[in-house]
Design a protein around this motif. Structure first.
Motif, PDB file in Angstrom:
ATOM      1  N   ASP A 111       0.719  -1.295   0.028  1.00  0.00           N
ATOM      2  CA  ASP A 111      -0.087   0.016  -0.014  1.00  0.00           C
ATOM      3  C   ASP A 111       1.046   1.327   0.080  1.00  0.00           C
ATOM      4  N   ILE A 112       2.072   0.989  -0.021  1.00  0.00           N
ATOM      5  CA  ILE A 112       3.193   2.283  -0.012  1.00  0.00           C
ATOM      6  C   ILE A 112       4.059   2.067  -1.074  1.00  0.00           C
ATOM      7  N   GLY A 113       3.982   3.194  -2.221  1.00  0.00           N
ATOM      8  CA  GLY A 113       4.897   3.230  -3.233  1.00  0.00           C
ATOM      9  C   GLY A 113       6.188   3.914  -3.034  1.00  0.00           C
ATOM     10  N   GLN A 174      13.824   9.658 -17.879  1.00  0.00           N
ATOM     11  CA  GLN A 174      12.609   8.660 -18.443  1.00  0.00           C
ATOM     12  C   GLN A 174      12.588   7.783 -17.486  1.00  0.00           C
ATOM     13  N   GLN A 175      13.771   7.188 -16.927  1.00  0.00           N
ATOM     14  CA  GLN A 175      13.915   6.091 -16.344  1.00  0.00           C
ATOM     15  C   GLN A 175      12.834   6.172 -14.854  1.00  0.00           C
ATOM     16  N   GLN A 176      13.156   7.484 -14.189  1.00  0.00           N
ATOM     17  CA  GLN A 176      12.698   7.935 -13.206  1.00  0.00           C
ATOM     18  C   GLN A 176      11.074   7.937 -13.104  1.00  0.00           C
ATOM     19  N   ARG A 177      10.669   8.484 -14.240  1.00  0.00           N
ATOM     20  CA  ARG A 177       8.953   8.486 -14.550  1.00  0.00           C
ATOM     21  C   ARG A 177       8.559   6.891 -14.777  1.00  0.00           C
ATOM     22  N   VAL A 178       9.263   5.944 -15.139  1.00  0.00           N
ATOM     23  CA  VAL A 178       8.836   4.705 -15.301  1.00  0.00           C
ATOM     24  C   VAL A 178       8.986   4.273 -13.905  1.00  0.00           C
ATOM     25  N   ALA A 179       9.754   4.502 -13.221  1.00  0.00           N
ATOM     26  CA  ALA A 179       9.717   4.082 -11.425  1.00  0.00           C
ATOM     27  C   ALA A 179       8.607   4.640 -10.887  1.00  0.00           C
ATOM     28  N   ILE A 180       8.302   5.992 -11.117  1.00  0.00           N
ATOM     29  CA  ILE A 180       6.872   6.385 -10.510  1.00  0.00           C
ATOM     30  C   ILE A 180       5.828   5.746 -11.096  1.00  0.00           C
ATOM     31  N   ALA A 181       5.798   5.515 -12.344  1.00  0.00           N
ATOM     32  CA  ALA A 181       4.467   4.755 -12.810  1.00  0.00           C
ATOM     33  C   ALA A 181       4.424   3.359 -12.118  1.00  0.00           C
ATOM     34  N   LEU A 184       3.066   3.395  -8.926  1.00  0.00           N
ATOM     35  CA  LEU A 184       1.711   3.841  -8.875  1.00  0.00           C
ATOM     36  C   LEU A 184       0.829   2.721  -9.315  1.00  0.00           C
ATOM     37  N   ALA A 185       1.467   1.746  -9.968  1.00  0.00           N
ATOM     38  CA  ALA A 185       0.700   0.487 -10.501  1.00  0.00           C
ATOM     39  C   ALA A 185       0.038  -0.312  -9.503  1.00  0.00           C
ATOM     40  N   MET A 186       0.707  -0.287  -8.371  1.00  0.00           N
ATOM     41  CA  MET A 186       0.164  -0.816  -7.120  1.00  0.00           C
ATOM     42  C   MET A 186      -0.809  -0.122  -6.379  1.00  0.00           C
ATOM     43  N   GLU A 187      -1.248   0.982  -6.978  1.00  0.00           N
ATOM     44  CA  GLU A 187      -2.369   1.813  -6.274  1.00  0.00           C
ATOM     45  C   GLU A 187      -2.385   2.146  -4.723  1.00  0.00           C
ATOM     46  N   PRO A 188      -1.018   2.568  -4.621  1.00  0.00           N
ATOM     47  CA  PRO A 188      -0.755   3.100  -3.130  1.00  0.00           C
ATOM     48  C   PRO A 188      -1.592   4.270  -2.497  1.00  0.00           C
ATOM     49  N   SER A 189      -1.755   4.189  -1.206  1.00  0.00           N
ATOM     50  CA  SER A 189      -2.385   5.074  -0.442  1.00  0.00           C
ATOM     51  C   SER A 189      -1.450   6.202  -0.196  1.00  0.00           C
ATOM     52  N   LEU A 190       0.138   6.052  -0.417  1.00  0.00           N
ATOM     53  CA  LEU A 190       0.994   6.809   0.086  1.00  0.00           C
ATOM     54  C   LEU A 190       2.285   6.484  -0.680  1.00  0.00           C
ATOM     55  N   MET A 191       2.848   7.774  -1.252  1.00  0.00           N
ATOM     56  CA  MET A 191       3.902   7.706  -1.864  1.00  0.00           C
ATOM     57  C   MET A 191       5.214   8.279  -1.164  1.00  0.00           C
ATOM     58  N   LEU A 192       6.226   7.395  -1.318  1.00  0.00           N
ATOM     59  CA  LEU A 192       7.657   8.185  -0.610  1.00  0.00           C
ATOM     60  C   LEU A 192       8.536   8.294  -1.618  1.00  0.00           C
ATOM     61  N   PHE A 193       9.047   9.462  -1.621  1.00  0.00           N
ATOM     62  CA  PHE A 193      10.118   9.841  -2.680  1.00  0.00           C
ATOM     63  C   PHE A 193      11.444  10.222  -1.908  1.00  0.00           C
ATOM     64  N   GLY A 219      -4.196  14.840  -5.247  1.00  0.00           N
ATOM     65  CA  GLY A 219      -4.681  14.515  -3.737  1.00  0.00           C
ATOM     66  C   GLY A 219      -3.796  13.497  -3.089  1.00  0.00           C
ATOM     67  N   MET A 220      -2.654  12.710  -3.861  1.00  0.00           N
ATOM     68  CA  MET A 220      -1.801  11.836  -3.490  1.00  0.00           C
ATOM     69  C   MET A 220      -1.262  12.281  -2.125  1.00  0.00           C
ATOM     70  N   THR A 221      -1.254  11.275  -1.093  1.00  0.00           N
ATOM     71  CA  THR A 221      -0.361  11.775   0.321  1.00  0.00           C
ATOM     72  C   THR A 221       1.021  11.346  -0.462  1.00  0.00           C
ATOM     73  N   MET A 222       1.964  12.133  -0.015  1.00  0.00           N
ATOM     74  CA  MET A 222       3.306  12.121  -0.214  1.00  0.00           C
ATOM     75  C   MET A 222       4.338  12.806   0.618  1.00  0.00           C
ATOM     76  N   VAL A 223       5.389  11.905   0.762  1.00  0.00           N
ATOM     77  CA  VAL A 223       6.481  12.233   1.883  1.00  0.00           C
ATOM     78  C   VAL A 223       7.600  12.341   0.922  1.00  0.00           C
ATOM     79  N   VAL A 224       8.388  13.535   0.790  1.00  0.00           N
ATOM     80  CA  VAL A 224       9.421  13.603  -0.083  1.00  0.00           C
ATOM     81  C   VAL A 224      10.548  14.096   0.734  1.00  0.00           C
ATOM     82  N   VAL A 225      11.664  13.382   0.536  1.00  0.00           N
ATOM     83  CA  VAL A 225      13.060  13.956   0.662  1.00  0.00           C
ATOM     84  C   VAL A 225      13.577  14.456  -0.406  1.00  0.00           C
TER      85      VAL A 225
END
Length: 273
Positions: A111-113, A174-181, A184-193, A219-225
């Motif tokens: 549940d966490i990307g 482009q690789q980092q954008r694929v990594a984000i995709a 997101l494919a796991m449909e997480p409720s939280l994204m960590l960067f 509206g994605m919940t995000m914690v970004v370092v």
């Protein structure tokens, strides 16, 4: 300091205050040591649903370690961490912590990307394959359904024409954008960067930050370092300055960046702004 968490099946634990009902992420007196090196020295934070929290600070301040603790890639030495109401890595009952099994922890992590500094794509899989793999293998999503979703996500991150390209055929951005995709494919409720633009050439940073802005607006919940202060000021709802394993100062980005109260924050920002 709260009761230390030991390796093993069961440890004694205080009940703690528990997570606020409006928070998706709650850190309560989080400590993390590697041997005698104490990296986190009592972190107390909570992240509301839909909030974008940016964490800044000098190298070695514990930012990335804290991020890895959120999804239990690093086990806490002491304290508690909840995500979406679940105590990460443990089950608490009658004053004791029962360590979860590996498959239970994996279910929590699903549940966490997380997006790392390095892209960590599977080199033998195309962009489409990278985005499709986890839903199929972990969530048992039918491959046709996962593929259709992956195509949508690659379009969302601006790479609809790179589905068949392999990582070594893509730029860093482009690789980092694929990594984000992929996350997101796991449909997480939280994204960590974890400093997602630090390994990129300067001209490629903007395309990754644009995707993150789009996620925040959705509206994605995000914690970004991050070390991108412009992004923190523009997109962040809250800004946390960490140093020496502690939260030194926190507030809105405007408050912390424009009128830092702590001398250590002032010294750090004078070098990066």
């Amino acid at each position: 300091m709260s009761e230390q968490i030991q390796e093993g099946t069961v440890v004694e634990a205080s009940e703690g205050t528990g997570p606020p009902v409006d928070a998706l992420v709650v850190a309560e007196n989080v400590h993390k040591s590697f041997g005698r090196l104490e990296v986190l020295k009592g972190i107390d934070l909570h992240v509301r649903r839909g909030e974008v929290m940016c964490i800044v600070g000098p190298s070695g301040s514990g930012k990335s370690t804290f991020l890895r603790c959120i999804n239990h890639l690093e086990k806490l030495t002491a304290g508690r961490l909840w995500v979406n109401g679940d105590l990460m890595g443990y089950r608490q009952k009658r004053g004791r912590l029962y360590e979860l099994r590996d498959n239970e922890i994996a279910a929590q992590r699903s549940d966490i990307g997380m997006v790392f500094q390095r892209f960590n794509l599977f080199p033998h899989l195309s962009a489409l394959g990278n985005v499709t793999e986890a839903p199929v293998q972990v969530k048992r999503v039918p491959r046709a359904e996962a593929t259709a979703r992956a195509v949508e996500l690659l379009e969302r991150v601006g790479l609809p024409d790179k589905a068949d390209a392999y990582p070594d055929q893509l730029s860093g951005g482009q690789q980092q954008r694929v990594a984000i995709a992929r996350a997101l494919a796991m449909e997480p409720s939280l994204m960590l960067f974890d400093e997602p633009t630090s390994a990129l050439d300067p001209e490629l940073v903007g395309e990754v930050l644009d995707v993150m802005r789009d996620l925040a607006e959705g509206g994605m919940t995000m914690v970004v370092v991050t070390h991108e202060m412009g992004f923190a000021r523009e997109v962040g709802d809250s800004l946390v300055f960490m140093d020496d394993g502690m939260v030194v100062e926190s507030g809105t980005p405007a408050e912390v960046l424009s009128a830092p109260r702590h001398e250590r924050t002032q010294a750090f920002l004078s070098k990066v702004l």
